[in-house]
Design a protein around this motif. Structure first.
Motif, PDB file in Angstrom:
ATOM      1  N   ALA A  18       0.837  -1.204   0.000  1.00 43.94           N
ATOM      2  CA  ALA A  18       0.000   0.000   0.000  1.00 43.94           C
ATOM      3  C   ALA A  18       0.872   1.255   0.000  1.00 43.94           C
ATOM      4  CB  ALA A  18      -0.929  -0.012   1.220  1.00 43.94           C
ATOM      5  N   THR A  19       1.946   1.231   0.783  1.00 42.40           N
ATOM      6  CA  THR A  19       2.845   2.385   0.832  1.00 42.40           C
ATOM      7  C   THR A  19       3.500   2.612  -0.529  1.00 42.40           C
ATOM      8  OG1 THR A  19       3.260   1.865   3.130  1.00 42.40           O
ATOM      9  CG2 THR A  19       4.833   3.358   2.079  1.00 42.40           C
ATOM     10  N   LEU A  20       3.953   1.522  -1.132  1.00 43.26           N
ATOM     11  CA  LEU A  20       4.575   1.631  -2.463  1.00 43.26           C
ATOM     12  C   LEU A  20       3.603   2.251  -3.476  1.00 43.26           C
ATOM     13  CD1 LEU A  20       6.528  -1.650  -3.285  1.00 43.26           C
ATOM     14  CD2 LEU A  20       7.228   0.680  -3.859  1.00 43.26           C
ATOM     15  N   LEU A  21       2.352   1.783  -3.435  1.00 42.97           N
ATOM     16  CA  LEU A  21       1.352   2.295  -4.387  1.00 42.97           C
ATOM     17  C   LEU A  21       1.103   3.792  -4.147  1.00 42.97           C
ATOM     18  CD1 LEU A  21      -1.126  -0.737  -4.387  1.00 42.97           C
ATOM     19  CD2 LEU A  21       0.282   0.026  -6.313  1.00 42.97           C
ATOM     20  N   LYS A  22       1.033   4.164  -2.856  1.00 43.42           N
ATOM     21  CA  LYS A  22       0.795   5.589  -2.540  1.00 43.42           C
ATOM     22  C   LYS A  22       1.961   6.446  -3.021  1.00 43.42           C
ATOM     23  CE  LYS A  22      -1.369   4.389   1.632  1.00 43.42           C
ATOM     24  NZ  LYS A  22      -1.570   4.490   3.033  1.00 43.42           N
ATOM     25  N   GLN A  23       3.166   5.847  -3.028  1.00 45.61           N
ATOM     26  CA  GLN A  23       4.347   6.600  -3.469  1.00 45.61           C
ATOM     27  C   GLN A  23       4.512   6.591  -4.988  1.00 45.61           C
ATOM     28  OE1 GLN A  23       7.271   4.412  -1.292  1.00 45.61           O
ATOM     29  NE2 GLN A  23       7.154   5.733   0.525  1.00 45.61           N
ATOM     30  N   THR A  28      -5.175 -11.656  -9.088  1.00 39.93           N
ATOM     31  CA  THR A  28      -6.615 -11.450  -8.920  1.00 39.93           C
ATOM     32  C   THR A  28      -7.259 -12.787  -9.284  1.00 39.93           C
ATOM     33  OG1 THR A  28      -7.410 -10.841 -11.125  1.00 39.93           O
ATOM     34  CG2 THR A  28      -6.277  -9.115  -9.880  1.00 39.93           C
ATOM     35  N   GLU A  29      -8.570 -12.899  -9.181  1.00 46.98           N
ATOM     36  CA  GLU A  29      -9.210 -14.177  -9.507  1.00 46.98           C
ATOM     37  C   GLU A  29      -9.203 -14.447 -11.017  1.00 46.98           C
ATOM     38  OE1 GLU A  29     -10.600 -11.511  -8.498  1.00 46.98           O
ATOM     39  OE2 GLU A  29     -12.609 -11.167  -9.315  1.00 46.98           O
ATOM     40  N   THR A  30      -8.952 -13.409 -11.841  1.00 42.16           N
ATOM     41  CA  THR A  30      -8.923 -13.622 -13.297  1.00 42.16           C
ATOM     42  C   THR A  30      -7.504 -13.971 -13.737  1.00 42.16           C
ATOM     43  OG1 THR A  30      -8.678 -11.241 -13.645  1.00 42.16           O
ATOM     44  CG2 THR A  30     -10.913 -12.160 -13.742  1.00 42.16           C
ATOM     45  N   VAL A  31      -6.615 -12.968 -13.776  1.00 41.17           N
ATOM     46  CA  VAL A  31      -5.193 -13.185 -14.072  1.00 41.17           C
ATOM     47  C   VAL A  31      -4.404 -12.249 -13.153  1.00 41.17           C
ATOM     48  CG1 VAL A  31      -5.667 -13.797 -16.499  1.00 41.17           C
ATOM     49  CG2 VAL A  31      -5.147 -11.419 -15.933  1.00 41.17           C
ATOM     50  N   TYR A  32      -3.081 -12.316 -13.197  1.00 38.63           N
ATOM     51  CA  TYR A  32      -2.289 -11.367 -12.407  1.00 38.63           C
ATOM     52  C   TYR A  32      -2.412  -9.968 -13.025  1.00 38.63           C
ATOM     53  CZ  TYR A  32       0.114 -14.410  -9.084  1.00 38.63           C
ATOM     54  OH  TYR A  32       0.400 -15.237  -8.032  1.00 38.63           O
ATOM     55  N   GLY A  33      -2.462  -8.949 -12.160  1.00 37.10           N
ATOM     56  CA  GLY A  33      -2.545  -7.567 -12.633  1.00 37.10           C
ATOM     57  C   GLY A  33      -1.307  -6.791 -12.225  1.00 37.10           C
ATOM     58  N   ILE A  34      -1.039  -5.689 -12.944  1.00 33.21           N
ATOM     59  CA  ILE A  34       0.054  -4.805 -12.541  1.00 33.21           C
ATOM     60  C   ILE A  34      -0.584  -3.508 -12.054  1.00 33.21           C
ATOM     61  CG2 ILE A  34       0.486  -4.590 -15.031  1.00 33.21           C
ATOM     62  CD1 ILE A  34       3.011  -3.296 -14.574  1.00 33.21           C
ATOM     63  N   GLY A  35      -0.499  -3.308 -10.744  1.00 36.16           N
ATOM     64  CA  GLY A  35      -1.272  -2.247 -10.109  1.00 36.16           C
ATOM     65  C   GLY A  35      -0.498  -0.951  -9.935  1.00 36.16           C
ATOM     66  N   ALA A  36      -1.247   0.160 -10.049  1.00 32.36           N
ATOM     67  CA  ALA A  36      -0.686   1.479  -9.767  1.00 32.36           C
ATOM     68  C   ALA A  36      -1.814   2.410  -9.348  1.00 32.36           C
ATOM     69  CB  ALA A  36      -0.003   2.042 -11.017  1.00 32.36           C
ATOM     70  N   ASN A  37      -1.465   3.504  -8.693  1.00 28.43           N
ATOM     71  CA  ASN A  37      -2.440   4.504  -8.269  1.00 28.43           C
ATOM     72  C   ASN A  37      -3.123   5.120  -9.501  1.00 28.43           C
ATOM     73  OD1 ASN A  37      -3.797   6.720  -7.356  1.00 28.43           O
ATOM     74  ND2 ASN A  37      -2.042   7.668  -6.317  1.00 28.43           N
ATOM     75  N   ALA A  38      -4.432   4.887  -9.619  1.00 29.39           N
ATOM     76  CA  ALA A  38      -5.154   5.371 -10.799  1.00 29.39           C
ATOM     77  C   ALA A  38      -5.325   6.893 -10.791  1.00 29.39           C
ATOM     78  CB  ALA A  38      -6.521   4.692 -10.880  1.00 29.39           C
ATOM     79  N   LEU A  39      -4.988   7.534  -9.663  1.00 29.78           N
ATOM     80  CA  LEU A  39      -5.126   8.994  -9.608  1.00 29.78           C
ATOM     81  C   LEU A  39      -3.811   9.697  -9.944  1.00 29.78           C
ATOM     82  CD1 LEU A  39      -7.182   9.196  -6.275  1.00 29.78           C
ATOM     83  CD2 LEU A  39      -8.051   9.384  -8.624  1.00 29.78           C
ATOM     84  N   ASN A  40      -2.764   8.916 -10.185  1.00 28.71           N
ATOM     85  CA  ASN A  40      -1.443   9.501 -10.425  1.00 28.71           C
ATOM     86  C   ASN A  40      -1.018   9.252 -11.879  1.00 28.71           C
ATOM     87  OD1 ASN A  40       1.370   9.787 -10.656  1.00 28.71           O
ATOM     88  ND2 ASN A  40       1.722   9.282  -8.503  1.00 28.71           N
TER      89      ASN A  40
END
Ligand code: AMP
Ligand code: MG
Length: 349
Positions: A22-27, A35-47
């Motif tokens: 969570a800290t990494l994503l906020k930064q 996820t239940e479908t496939v692996y995702g590559i996550g990032a802050n959608a507001l940045n």
């Protein structure tokens, strides 16, 4: 960049790791997770910078929009201009789960995430690890499939490491993605919903809930010259390096044809493989037979497809043959991905 790789048990989630993610994503960091479908590559959608980093890491064309992942249904209202009765019904029935809905967006999210479109794709996943990460970040999380653009989507952390080691900050290994195919994408931005990408929430399941659902004509091979409404569907996808062909016809004839093609290519010195159901495996004459599951179990076939396509590359297979699978229920999604992987190369007997 060094990528940190950490295992998490989905049944006993290590909350320290979730906090670190969570800290990494906020930064502004990029973190791949199951996820239940496939692996995702996550990032802050507001940045916007983080979103641009996703496109770079994936090598994804910038007109191919990302899905925004949220942790609770009420978050939808933060990003869309209207929630219709139909979409509310669908969210109540299928969320959390493998259904992505396309809404008209409001001004909160940048058009970088929507590839310049006035609509936005939103999903509330059910995987425990994905849910914990999104919730702990307190952010909407953009999370496209965690593969390099064009390659089969990752269903195991190993696949993500193959594609993205050194390109993302962290990879969470949470075991295999249960469903193994990407989410169903349904456009609810106009009065009659339109299916843009088939998935494990099938058209029959959707229609049972809300009545008529249209199918984007490009999904059923009609109007090959028009552009799909879902920008991602126009790109070559899921492709193994070898040449993949899908054979349509009666069982006996299709198997005979595949055995003939295998023989021709093996004699010419190529490495060849057949994707077979459990029931047919004794009928093929080929050095590499990869069993995808029982022909009576569409869910198993769907879950194994991308893993098998990646295995083909690992083994350096140059020609791959398979009979078409049943298109019933989740079979529609499996066949959609298989034909894309084959560049639509069909052999019809
Ligand atoms: P992926 O994130 O790799 O599972 O791909 C997301 C899919 O959703 C792609 O096929 C996108 O084109 C599609 N998508 C995302 N946003 C939209 C949108 N606003 N309208 C239509 N399709 C979308
Ligand atoms: Mg993808």
């Amino acid at each position: 960049m060094t990528t940190k790789i950490v295992k998490i048990d989905g049944e006993h989630i290590n909350l320290h790791v979730i906090e670190e993610v969570a800290t990494l994503l906020k930064q502004g960091g990029l973190v791949a997770f199951p996820t239940e479908t496939v692996y995702g590559i996550g990032a802050n959608a507001l940045n916007e910078n983080s979103i641009k980093r996703i496109y770079e890491a994936k090598g994804r064309p910038s007109d191919n929009p990302l899905i925004v992942h949220i942790a609770q249904l009420s978050d939808v209202y933060k990003y869309v201009s209207e929630v219709s009765d139909i979409s509310l019904k669908l969210m109540n029935k299928f969320w959390p789960g493998p259904l992505t809905l396309i809404f008209n967006k409001n001004a909160t999210l940048s058009s970088v995430i929507t590839g310049g479109l006035e609509t936005v794709a939103i999903r509330l996943p059910s995987n425990n690890i994905a849910k914990a990460i999104i919730k702990a970040s307190g952010l909407p999380i953009a999370a496209p499939s965690a593969n390099r653009s064009g390659k089969p989507s990752p269903t195991r952390a190993k696949h993500v490491i193959e594609d993205l080691d050194g390109l993302v900050d962290m990879i969470i290994d949470g075991g295999k993605a249960q469903i193994g195919l990407e989410s169903t994408v349904l456009d609810v931005s106009s009065s009659i919903p339109v299916l843009l990408r088939p998935g494990s929430v099938t058209i029959e399941m959707l229609e049972k809930e809300i009545g008529q659902v249209l199918i984007d004509p490009t999904l059923i091979g009609e109007h090959e010259k028009i552009t799909p409404k879902s920008p991602g569907m126009k790109y070559k996808h899921y492709a193994p390096k070898g040449m993949l062909a899908v054979v349509y016809g009666e069982d006996y004839l299709a198997i005979k044809e595949i055995n003939q093609l295998v023989k021709e290519k093996e004699v010419a010195g190529y490495s060849v493989a057949v994707i077979s159901t459990d029931e047919d495996k004794e009928m093929y004459q080929c050095e590499n037979i990869m069993v995808i599951g029982s022909k009576n179990n569409g869910i198993e076939i769907a879950a194994n497809l991308f893993k098998i396509l990646r295995k083909m590359d690992e083994k350096g297979i140059e020609y791959i043959y398979t009979k078409a699978f049943s298109e019933e229920n989740i079979g529609m999604a499996t066949m959609n991905r298989l034909l894309k992987a084959a560049g639509n190369k069909k052999i019809c007997l």
